[in-house]
Design an enzyme around this catalytic site. Structure first.
Site, PDB file in Angstrom:
ATOM      1  N   LYS A 134     -11.508  -8.002   6.750  1.00 36.70           N
ATOM      2  CA  LYS A 134     -12.720  -8.812   7.320  1.00 36.70           C
ATOM      3  C   LYS A 134     -13.985  -7.934   7.500  1.00 36.70           C
ATOM      4  O   LYS A 134     -13.919  -6.936   7.990  1.00 36.70           O
ATOM      5  CB  LYS A 134     -12.479  -9.892   8.558  1.00 36.70           C
ATOM      6  CG  LYS A 134     -13.182 -10.913   8.729  1.00 36.70           C
ATOM      7  CD  LYS A 134     -12.828 -12.127   7.676  1.00 36.70           C
ATOM      8  CE  LYS A 134     -13.597 -13.056   7.635  1.00 36.70           C
ATOM      9  NZ  LYS A 134     -13.225 -14.385   7.138  1.00 36.70           N
ATOM     10  N   ASP A 174     -18.007 -15.956   3.941  1.00 35.75           N
ATOM     11  CA  ASP A 174     -17.738 -16.698   5.096  1.00 35.75           C
ATOM     12  C   ASP A 174     -18.842 -17.124   6.116  1.00 35.75           C
ATOM     13  O   ASP A 174     -19.966 -17.426   5.041  1.00 35.75           O
ATOM     14  CB  ASP A 174     -16.716 -15.635   6.051  1.00 35.75           C
ATOM     15  CG  ASP A 174     -16.054 -16.132   7.225  1.00 35.75           C
ATOM     16  OD1 ASP A 174     -15.091 -16.601   7.245  1.00 35.75           O
ATOM     17  OD2 ASP A 174     -16.595 -16.340   8.398  1.00 35.75           O
TER      18      ASP A 174
HETATM   19  P1  NDP Z   1     -20.763 -21.996   6.425  1.00 32.73           P
HETATM   20  O1  NDP Z   1     -21.819 -20.829   6.937  1.00 32.73           O
HETATM   21  O2  NDP Z   1     -20.924 -22.167   5.130  1.00 32.73           O
HETATM   22  O3  NDP Z   1     -20.804 -22.984   7.589  1.00 32.73           O
HETATM   23  C1  NDP Z   1     -20.737 -22.849   8.780  1.00 32.73           C
HETATM   24  C2  NDP Z   1     -20.688 -24.260   9.469  1.00 32.73           C
HETATM   25  O4  NDP Z   1     -20.411 -24.044  10.967  1.00 32.73           O
HETATM   26  C3  NDP Z   1     -22.269 -24.613   9.595  1.00 32.73           C
HETATM   27  O5  NDP Z   1     -22.358 -26.049   9.827  1.00 32.73           O
HETATM   28  C4  NDP Z   1     -22.774 -23.903  10.977  1.00 32.73           C
HETATM   29  O6  NDP Z   1     -23.854 -24.573  11.548  1.00 32.73           O
HETATM   30  C5  NDP Z   1     -21.565 -24.179  11.734  1.00 32.73           C
HETATM   31  N1  NDP Z   1     -21.460 -23.066  12.836  1.00 32.73           N
HETATM   32  C6  NDP Z   1     -21.116 -21.856  12.552  1.00 32.73           C
HETATM   33  N2  NDP Z   1     -21.107 -20.954  13.473  1.00 32.73           N
HETATM   34  C7  NDP Z   1     -21.115 -22.056  14.617  1.00 32.73           C
HETATM   35  C8  NDP Z   1     -21.313 -21.993  16.067  1.00 32.73           C
HETATM   36  N3  NDP Z   1     -20.942 -20.916  16.823  1.00 32.73           N
HETATM   37  N4  NDP Z   1     -21.229 -23.090  16.661  1.00 32.73           N
HETATM   38  C9  NDP Z   1     -21.396 -24.293  16.133  1.00 32.73           C
HETATM   39  N5  NDP Z   1     -21.548 -24.430  14.782  1.00 32.73           N
HETATM   40  C10 NDP Z   1     -21.425 -23.377  14.066  1.00 32.73           C
HETATM   41  O7  NDP Z   1     -19.442 -21.224   6.821  1.00 32.73           O
HETATM   42  P2  NDP Z   1     -18.053 -21.783   6.098  1.00 32.73           P
HETATM   43  O8  NDP Z   1     -18.184 -23.146   5.833  1.00 32.73           O
HETATM   44  O9  NDP Z   1     -17.553 -20.768   5.163  1.00 32.73           O
HETATM   45  O10 NDP Z   1     -17.144 -21.384   7.288  1.00 32.73           O
HETATM   46  C11 NDP Z   1     -16.635 -22.141   8.389  1.00 32.73           C
HETATM   47  C12 NDP Z   1     -15.323 -21.729   8.968  1.00 32.73           C
HETATM   48  O11 NDP Z   1     -14.227 -21.832   8.003  1.00 32.73           O
HETATM   49  C13 NDP Z   1     -15.369 -20.520   9.638  1.00 32.73           C
HETATM   50  O12 NDP Z   1     -14.526 -20.482  10.599  1.00 32.73           O
HETATM   51  C14 NDP Z   1     -14.686 -19.568   8.454  1.00 32.73           C
HETATM   52  O13 NDP Z   1     -14.172 -18.146   8.704  1.00 32.73           O
HETATM   53  C15 NDP Z   1     -13.637 -20.376   7.987  1.00 32.73           C
HETATM   54  N6  NDP Z   1     -13.298 -20.262   6.405  1.00 32.73           N
HETATM   55  C16 NDP Z   1     -13.981 -20.022   5.480  1.00 32.73           C
HETATM   56  C17 NDP Z   1     -13.525 -19.808   4.262  1.00 32.73           C
HETATM   57  C18 NDP Z   1     -14.470 -19.704   2.800  1.00 32.73           C
HETATM   58  O14 NDP Z   1     -14.049 -19.842   1.724  1.00 32.73           O
HETATM   59  N7  NDP Z   1     -15.750 -19.755   3.124  1.00 32.73           N
HETATM   60  C19 NDP Z   1     -11.983 -19.767   3.839  1.00 32.73           C
HETATM   61  C20 NDP Z   1     -11.304 -19.888   5.076  1.00 32.73           C
HETATM   62  C21 NDP Z   1     -11.881 -20.241   6.375  1.00 32.73           C
HETATM   63  P3  NDP Z   1     -25.227 -23.851  11.250  1.00 32.73           P
HETATM   64  O15 NDP Z   1     -25.653 -24.806   9.716  1.00 32.73           O
HETATM   65  O16 NDP Z   1     -26.408 -24.702  12.325  1.00 32.73           O
HETATM   66  O17 NDP Z   1     -25.272 -22.613  11.187  1.00 32.73           O
HETATM   67  O1  2IT Z   2     -11.174 -16.808   5.887  1.00 32.84           O
HETATM   68  C1  2IT Z   2     -11.187 -16.510   4.627  1.00 32.84           C
HETATM   69  O2  2IT Z   2      -9.930 -16.697   4.351  1.00 32.84           O
HETATM   70  C2  2IT Z   2     -12.323 -16.479   4.057  1.00 32.84           C
HETATM   71  N1  2IT Z   2     -13.441 -16.331   4.524  1.00 32.84           N
HETATM   72  C3  2IT Z   2     -12.215 -16.384   2.703  1.00 32.84           C
HETATM   73  C4  2IT Z   2     -11.803 -14.852   2.158  1.00 32.84           C
HETATM   74  C5  2IT Z   2     -11.717 -14.434   0.731  1.00 32.84           C
HETATM   75  O3  2IT Z   2     -11.635 -13.549   0.537  1.00 32.84           O
HETATM   76  O4  2IT Z   2     -11.863 -15.335  -0.320  1.00 32.84           O
END
Ligand code: NDP
Ligand code: 2IT
Length: 461
Positions: A134, A174
């Site tokens: 990461k 992420d």
């Molecule tokens: P994005 O940046 O696309 O979206 C994040 C969302 O969460 C936004 O709505 C953001 O609000 C909100 N957010 C982030 N940090 C905070 C905080 N500290 N307090 C309140 N709201 C918060 O990220 P993702 O959707 O990609 O990721 C969301 C979660 O999923 C994370 O935990 C990530 O690690 C996990 N994840 C992501 C993967 C991926 O493929 N993208 C894969 C597996 C897990 P705002 O718009 O105001 O910033």
């Molecule tokens: O938390 C996760 O699994 C991710 N943000 C996706 C990682 C990836 O390599 O696609």
């Protein structure tokens, strides 16, 4: 005096955790992630002497390598800015390091180590040959112009490129890192290395990306949840679903909930949340996508467009999150770590929730998880239920290595097979070593055994 088994376990666990805390002071998120896995795998460590004698777990909690570096960039006013970049290369026993990059002001070494640690087991569960890693930066993309984001990404990659490679370490997105940021970083990597390789995943479909990768985490989460429901003879059709977040994972989770006949009734961002009792349908979801992805605005605007919904700004003085206090059948935390605590879990139970599946990484606190499990709520840990994202990144790598491009149907079909296998493997491991239908211990155990066996086979490194 002979100690009983539970006491022996407790003593072992306490001394292990104390050593870990001493060796990694202040890294509370990392301690939390390790503790959960350690507790789950204790029965396996008890049964298998080789895991103890080869110090497998002790080696797993020590990253193979961490790089931390300065990123200097120039803002739109010509003023130099400095951020800190990282890559935590946690474990490469079963494949090259693989995991996302997070750009958020809260990013620090503890958060990236917890995420890298979780990634080891998640990636093992996908059944693809992917190690865990990461990275990211405390850079805050919010309020920055496109030009500023581009210059940051380019300078971040200037250093990161020395440590990654398509057979070494393959980053992806992420929080705060989506298609735009991957594009800027990929362009810089290509320029530095003078080669077009699959070094990042989540690329645009016109330049080496895989179809369905943007959708994969959210879709995979809902496929996994559907398999959990089917396991008890039910389905997501007709279910009211609370969702947090409104980014990549939340958006495509909502899309798949709608497709399967469920009803998403909430979404959130860092400024607040919306509750829409009538349900967020396809048209409303398109509005959210445009608001968050194109206009990069706040969810508060949703209620101006759809006045029957309510918006509630984030109130940090509360010790619970009112989003989770609404009645619902299912809850999908898809924003960030520790966003659902013990009080929230109790509220979900009062509201009749039957299933909680994590789209985010470690969104439920340990106390919340205990409450959910003690009250018979089906609970899926992120390392199993959100693994569809990295799994599809793995499929993007396969396409890049072989120079091919699969159809959406092909990728989606493989994603469903992978999520079903993860689901079944969690249940199998839980039944064999722990408690029946305990997805959390099942996920931790199944992931652990695969990596542990690879580490033993490859000698002491
Ligand atoms: P994005 O940046 O696309 O979206 C994040 C969302 O969460 C936004 O709505 C953001 O609000 C909100 N957010 C982030 N940090 C905070 C905080 N500290 N307090 C309140 N709201 C918060 O990220 P993702 O959707 O990609 O990721 C969301 C979660 O999923 C994370 O935990 C990530 O690690 C996990 N994840 C992501 C993967 C991926 O493929 N993208 C894969 C597996 C897990 P705002 O718009 O105001 O910033
Ligand atoms: O938390 C996760 O699994 C991710 N943000 C996706 C990682 C990836 O390599 O696609």
């Amino acid at each position: 005096m002979e100690m009983n088994d539970t006491l022996v376990q407790r003593v072992t666990e306490d001394s292990f955790m104390n050593q870990l805390k001493q060796a990694n002071p202040g890294e509370t998120e990392f301690h939390q992630a390790v503790h959960e896995v350690y507790e789950s795998v204790l029965p396996v460590l008890e049964k298998h002497e080789e895991y103890r004698s080869y110090q497998v777990f002790e080696r797993m909690v020590e990253p193979e390598r961490i790089v931390s570096f300065r990123v200097t960039w120039v803002d739109d006013n010509g003023v130099p800015q400095v951020n800190r970049g990282y890559r935590v290369q946690m474990n490469s026993a079963i494949g090259p390091f693989k995991g996302g990059l997070r750009f958020h002001p809260s990013v620090n070494q503890s958060i990236l180590k917890f995420l890298g640690f979780e990634q080891i087991f998640k990636n093992a569960l996908t059944s693809l040959p992917l190690g865990g890693g990461k990275g990211g930066s405390n850079f805050d993309p919010k309020g920055k112009s496109d030009g500023e984001v581009m210059r940051f990404c380019q300078n971040f990659m200037l250093e990161l490129s020395k440590h990654i490679g398509h057979r070494i370490d393959i980053p992806a997105g992420d929080i705060g890192v989506g298609g735009r940021e991957i594009g800027y970083m990929y362009g810089m990597y290509r320029k530095i290395e003078n080669q077009f390789s699959g070094v990042l995943t989540g690329k645009g479909v016109k330049w080496g990306g895989s179809l369905i990768r943007p959708e994969a985490t959210g879709y995979g989460l809902i496929y996994f949840s559907q398999y959990m429901m089917e396991n008890i003879g039910d389905s997501l059709a007709g279910k009211n679903c609370l969702v947090s977040g409104s980014g990549n994972v939340a958006q495509f989770a909502m899309e798949k909930i709608i497709e399967l006949g469920g009803k998403p009734i909430s979404a959130s961002d860092s400024s607040g949340y919306i509750y829409d009792e009538e349900g967020i349908d396809t048209e409303k979801l398109e509005y959210i996508k445009d608001l968050k992805n194109e206009r990069r605005g706040r969810l508060a605007e949703y209620v101006e467009k759809y006045p029957s919904a309510i918006y509630s700004p984030t109130d940090r003085s509360l010790d619970y999150n009112p989003l989770w206090a609404h009645n619902a059948d299912c809850a999908f935390p898809c924003a960030t770590q520790n966003e659902l605590n013990e009080a929230d879990a109790n509220n979900l139970i009062k509201g009749n929730a039957k299933l909680v599946a994590e789209g985010a990484n470690m969104p439920c606190t340990p106390e919340a998880i205990n409450v959910l499990r003690d009250n018979g709520v089906m609970y899926a840990p992120g390392k199993a239920s959100n693994a569809g994202g990295v799994a599809t990144s793995g499929l993007e790598m396969v396409q890049n290595y072989s120079g091919s491009h699969w159809t959406s149907e092909e990728v989606d079909r493989r994603l469903q097979v992978i999520m079903k296998n993860i689901h079944d493997n969690c249940l199998y491991a839980a039944e064999k070593y722990s408690t029946q239908n305990d997805y959390m211990s099942g996920a931790n155990i199944a992931g652990f055994i695969k990596v542990a066996d690879a580490m033993i086979a490859q000698g002491l490194l």
